[in-house]
Enzyme design. Sequence first.
Site, PDB file in Angstrom:
ATOM      1  N   GLU A 188      52.559  39.223  28.761  1.00  0.00           N
ATOM      2  CA  GLU A 188      51.389  38.634  28.096  1.00  0.00           C
ATOM      3  C   GLU A 188      50.716  37.595  28.996  1.00  0.00           C
ATOM      4  O   GLU A 188      49.491  37.540  29.114  1.00  0.00           O
ATOM      5  CB  GLU A 188      51.805  37.940  26.799  1.00  0.00           C
ATOM      6  CG  GLU A 188      52.143  38.894  25.678  1.00  0.00           C
ATOM      7  CD  GLU A 188      52.638  38.122  24.459  1.00  0.00           C
ATOM      8  OE1 GLU A 188      51.821  37.812  23.591  1.00  0.00           O
ATOM      9  OE2 GLU A 188      53.851  37.818  24.396  1.00  0.00           O
TER      10      GLU A 188
ATOM     11  N   LYS B  29      38.571  25.524  48.207  1.00  0.00           N
ATOM     12  CA  LYS B  29      40.030  25.434  48.271  1.00  0.00           C
ATOM     13  C   LYS B  29      40.734  25.597  46.936  1.00  0.00           C
ATOM     14  O   LYS B  29      41.695  26.362  46.818  1.00  0.00           O
ATOM     15  CB  LYS B  29      40.429  24.119  48.926  1.00  0.00           C
ATOM     16  CG  LYS B  29      40.151  24.171  50.406  1.00  0.00           C
ATOM     17  CD  LYS B  29      40.210  22.844  51.080  1.00  0.00           C
ATOM     18  CE  LYS B  29      39.382  22.880  52.340  1.00  0.00           C
ATOM     19  NZ  LYS B  29      37.916  23.081  52.079  1.00  0.00           N
TER      20      LYS B  29
ATOM     21  N   THR C  72      45.222  59.691  26.227  1.00  0.00           N
ATOM     22  CA  THR C  72      43.847  59.370  26.596  1.00  0.00           C
ATOM     23  C   THR C  72      43.256  58.802  25.311  1.00  0.00           C
ATOM     24  O   THR C  72      43.623  59.248  24.213  1.00  0.00           O
ATOM     25  CB  THR C  72      43.052  60.612  27.052  1.00  0.00           C
ATOM     26  OG1 THR C  72      43.030  61.565  25.996  1.00  0.00           O
ATOM     27  CG2 THR C  72      43.667  61.264  28.288  1.00  0.00           C
ATOM     28  N   HIS C  73      42.398  57.809  25.442  1.00  0.00           N
ATOM     29  CA  HIS C  73      41.851  57.098  24.264  1.00  0.00           C
ATOM     30  C   HIS C  73      42.976  56.489  23.425  1.00  0.00           C
ATOM     31  O   HIS C  73      42.794  56.249  22.238  1.00  0.00           O
ATOM     32  CB  HIS C  73      41.003  58.023  23.393  1.00  0.00           C
ATOM     33  CG  HIS C  73      40.028  58.865  24.155  1.00  0.00           C
ATOM     34  ND1 HIS C  73      38.718  58.498  24.350  1.00  0.00           N
ATOM     35  CD2 HIS C  73      40.179  60.043  24.814  1.00  0.00           C
ATOM     36  CE1 HIS C  73      38.099  59.423  25.073  1.00  0.00           C
ATOM     37  NE2 HIS C  73      38.974  60.370  25.386  1.00  0.00           N
TER      38      HIS C  73
ATOM     39  N   SER D  41      60.490  33.041  18.519  1.00  0.00           N
ATOM     40  CA  SER D  41      59.517  32.332  17.706  1.00  0.00           C
ATOM     41  C   SER D  41      60.244  31.226  16.973  1.00  0.00           C
ATOM     42  O   SER D  41      61.390  31.389  16.555  1.00  0.00           O
ATOM     43  CB  SER D  41      58.879  33.287  16.707  1.00  0.00           C
ATOM     44  OG  SER D  41      58.365  32.576  15.597  1.00  0.00           O
TER      45      SER D  41
ATOM     46  N   ASN E  56      34.654  20.792  60.959  1.00  0.00           N
ATOM     47  CA  ASN E  56      34.129  22.067  60.449  1.00  0.00           C
ATOM     48  C   ASN E  56      34.904  23.266  60.995  1.00  0.00           C
ATOM     49  O   ASN E  56      35.271  24.171  60.247  1.00  0.00           O
ATOM     50  CB  ASN E  56      32.632  22.197  60.772  1.00  0.00           C
ATOM     51  CG  ASN E  56      31.809  21.145  60.063  1.00  0.00           C
ATOM     52  OD1 ASN E  56      32.329  20.410  59.224  1.00  0.00           O
ATOM     53  ND2 ASN E  56      30.532  21.054  60.394  1.00  0.00           N
TER      54      ASN E  56
ATOM     55  N   GLN F 220      33.734  22.755  50.754  1.00  0.00           N
ATOM     56  CA  GLN F 220      34.956  22.046  50.387  1.00  0.00           C
ATOM     57  C   GLN F 220      35.492  22.573  49.049  1.00  0.00           C
ATOM     58  O   GLN F 220      36.688  22.475  48.772  1.00  0.00           O
ATOM     59  CB  GLN F 220      34.653  20.551  50.289  1.00  0.00           C
ATOM     60  CG  GLN F 220      35.850  19.690  49.971  1.00  0.00           C
ATOM     61  CD  GLN F 220      35.577  18.236  50.267  1.00  0.00           C
ATOM     62  OE1 GLN F 220      35.437  17.856  51.433  1.00  0.00           O
ATOM     63  NE2 GLN F 220      35.478  17.413  49.236  1.00  0.00           N
TER      64      GLN F 220
ATOM     65  N   ASN G  67      59.427  37.988  21.922  1.00  0.00           N
ATOM     66  CA  ASN G  67      58.064  38.180  22.422  1.00  0.00           C
ATOM     67  C   ASN G  67      58.024  38.475  23.925  1.00  0.00           C
ATOM     68  O   ASN G  67      58.724  37.822  24.698  1.00  0.00           O
ATOM     69  CB  ASN G  67      57.227  36.935  22.129  1.00  0.00           C
ATOM     70  CG  ASN G  67      57.055  36.710  20.633  1.00  0.00           C
ATOM     71  OD1 ASN G  67      56.980  37.673  19.863  1.00  0.00           O
ATOM     72  ND2 ASN G  67      57.028  35.451  20.227  1.00  0.00           N
TER      73      ASN G  67
ATOM     74  N   SER H 252      38.641  15.197  49.373  1.00  0.00           N
ATOM     75  CA  SER H 252      39.339  16.457  49.066  1.00  0.00           C
ATOM     76  C   SER H 252      40.837  16.351  49.308  1.00  0.00           C
ATOM     77  O   SER H 252      41.571  17.318  49.121  1.00  0.00           O
ATOM     78  CB  SER H 252      38.763  17.596  49.912  1.00  0.00           C
ATOM     79  OG  SER H 252      38.799  17.262  51.287  1.00  0.00           O
TER      80      SER H 252
ATOM     81  N   LYS I 268      61.857  37.563  16.008  1.00  0.00           N
ATOM     82  CA  LYS I 268      60.922  37.821  17.096  1.00  0.00           C
ATOM     83  C   LYS I 268      61.546  37.761  18.480  1.00  0.00           C
ATOM     84  O   LYS I 268      62.368  36.915  18.785  1.00  0.00           O
ATOM     85  CB  LYS I 268      59.784  36.793  17.057  1.00  0.00           C
ATOM     86  CG  LYS I 268      58.904  36.938  15.849  1.00  0.00           C
ATOM     87  CD  LYS I 268      57.889  38.033  16.013  1.00  0.00           C
ATOM     88  CE  LYS I 268      56.722  37.476  16.801  1.00  0.00           C
ATOM     89  NZ  LYS I 268      55.621  38.428  16.845  1.00  0.00           N
TER      90      LYS I 268
HETATM   91  N1  ARG Z   1      36.978  18.423  53.727  1.00  0.00           N
HETATM   92  C1  ARG Z   1      35.991  19.212  54.362  1.00  0.00           C
HETATM   93  C2  ARG Z   1      35.996  20.625  53.792  1.00  0.00           C
HETATM   94  O1  ARG Z   1      36.893  20.976  53.138  1.00  0.00           O
HETATM   95  C3  ARG Z   1      36.263  19.284  55.831  1.00  0.00           C
HETATM   96  C4  ARG Z   1      35.037  19.488  56.643  1.00  0.00           C
HETATM   97  C5  ARG Z   1      34.150  18.322  56.515  1.00  0.00           C
HETATM   98  N2  ARG Z   1      33.079  18.366  57.417  1.00  0.00           N
HETATM   99  C6  ARG Z   1      32.023  17.579  57.296  1.00  0.00           C
HETATM  100  N3  ARG Z   1      31.110  17.687  58.176  1.00  0.00           N
HETATM  101  N4  ARG Z   1      31.932  16.716  56.336  1.00  0.00           N
HETATM  102  O2  ARG Z   1      35.099  21.391  54.004  1.00  0.00           O
END
Ligand code: ARG
Length: 468
Positions: free
Chosen positions: A298, A333, A163-164, A285, A118, A330, A293, A31, A291
């Site tokens: 948008e 993110k 409205t509408h 454009s 963790n 994971q 825009n 990651s 134009k």
């Molecule tokens: N990269 C992991 C995550 O984003 C970190 C935690 C990993 N823990 C594990 N026991 N593999 O969740």
Amino acid sequence: MTETIEHVPHSAWGGRFSETTDAFVQRFTASVDFDRRLADHDIDGSIAHARMLAKVGVLSSTDCEAIIAGLEAIRTEIARGEFPWSVALEDVHMNIEVRLTERIGPAGKRLHTGRSRNDQVATDIRLYLRAAIDACCSELRRLQQGLIDLAEREAATIMPGFTHLQTAQPVTLGHHLLAWFEMLHRDYGRLRDGQRRANQCPLGAAALAGTSFPIDRHDTATQLGFDAPTENSLDSVADRDFAIEFCAAAALLMTHLSRMAEELVLWTSAQFEFIALPDRFCTGSSIMPQKKNPDVPELVRGKTGRVNGHLVSLLTLMKSQPLAYNKDNQEDKEPLFDTVDTLLGCLRAFADMVPHIEARRDTMAAAARKGYATATDLADYLVRKGVPFRDAHAVVGQAVSQAIERGCDLADLPLADLQALCQSIEADVFTVLTLEGSVAARGHFGGTAPEQVRAAVQRARQRLLDAP
Ligand code: ARG
């Protein structure tokens, strides 16, 4: 395609393994490409953890000082773009820890005492999100401020209310802008509300069950500016509901922005011409020379789709996961980061643009004169003369139909013709048929009358001061 992945036993957990990780699996499970964004927060969390370990006597003060100095040096290295990120080291946490040991020696290996990735990652995301919400809130405030100022300027500007998307009743532009303000004000409250719930410290939950070391969770929580440590170690590492809450608030906020965007797009069109946007917020454009825009609104409208999508991603990610931590998490993110980036960009664009919206007051007033916007005022007039509302509604319906036939406004119908429809109509009827009379008549709290818009503007300013 060349593989540049290092193929070494994993330094963090390689002990029980008899073969190295498959090259593809290594990349698949890593990651670091995206979670390196958490580096600063990871370092903050590690420093707080090390200080706490030293306070409770698990780490010597010499080791603690070395760890802190090493982490600060790594922070600088990362900021300068000189940090040797490695996919083989999986994630931001392992990258920093391994680098720490490279820099300061064996003391670096003691940092991970009494914690796990963790609780570490759960802490990092909460720290990240807390700062991200602050940033979103300050852009949101800037946008709200811009709307208030514009509403004050356009407090008496009359436009058709719809409205509408059909002409309904005249309103003031200031009133319309303050409607947007209200939507955003609730969004602000939702963001802050979620931020409060997210501001608890998971550190010490370790992998899932806590740790056998005599840690002080209140100390790390305080050091990191959290309101308290989280209550339950399993929950601490298992749930990402705070990220989901943020994405839900963001999706709703983006949905509000998309509605504003849609109206801005309509209003800039040649058919409406209610407003003009500065050239610097528009593009041209390559083929049609005339134009201009409205790309910014948008795009904001379009980007709402991905934020709404991220909310669904996170909900689906979380669904049915058994306690406690699972690698699934994971995947929290990228949707979260993209939600923050998208939201910040959209808020910034709108906050920059809104103060420069130029109202075309004449066009708006002319538009309000089309479509019999004061028909309700005529009905209300009749009610004040003693006619029951339903009867008044029918009379006005006939008046509108006569006006349509003649291609004129209600105010242009001869008094005699109006009187033929209803004897209660007198010469004073024409004052209620004007646009100004119509909006001024709605002079109650929350109404569209200019004087009420000005009062609402004052209250809105105060509300921003009251809840910074
Ligand atoms: N990269 C992991 C995550 O984003 C970190 C935690 C990993 N823990 C594990 N026991 N593999 O969740």
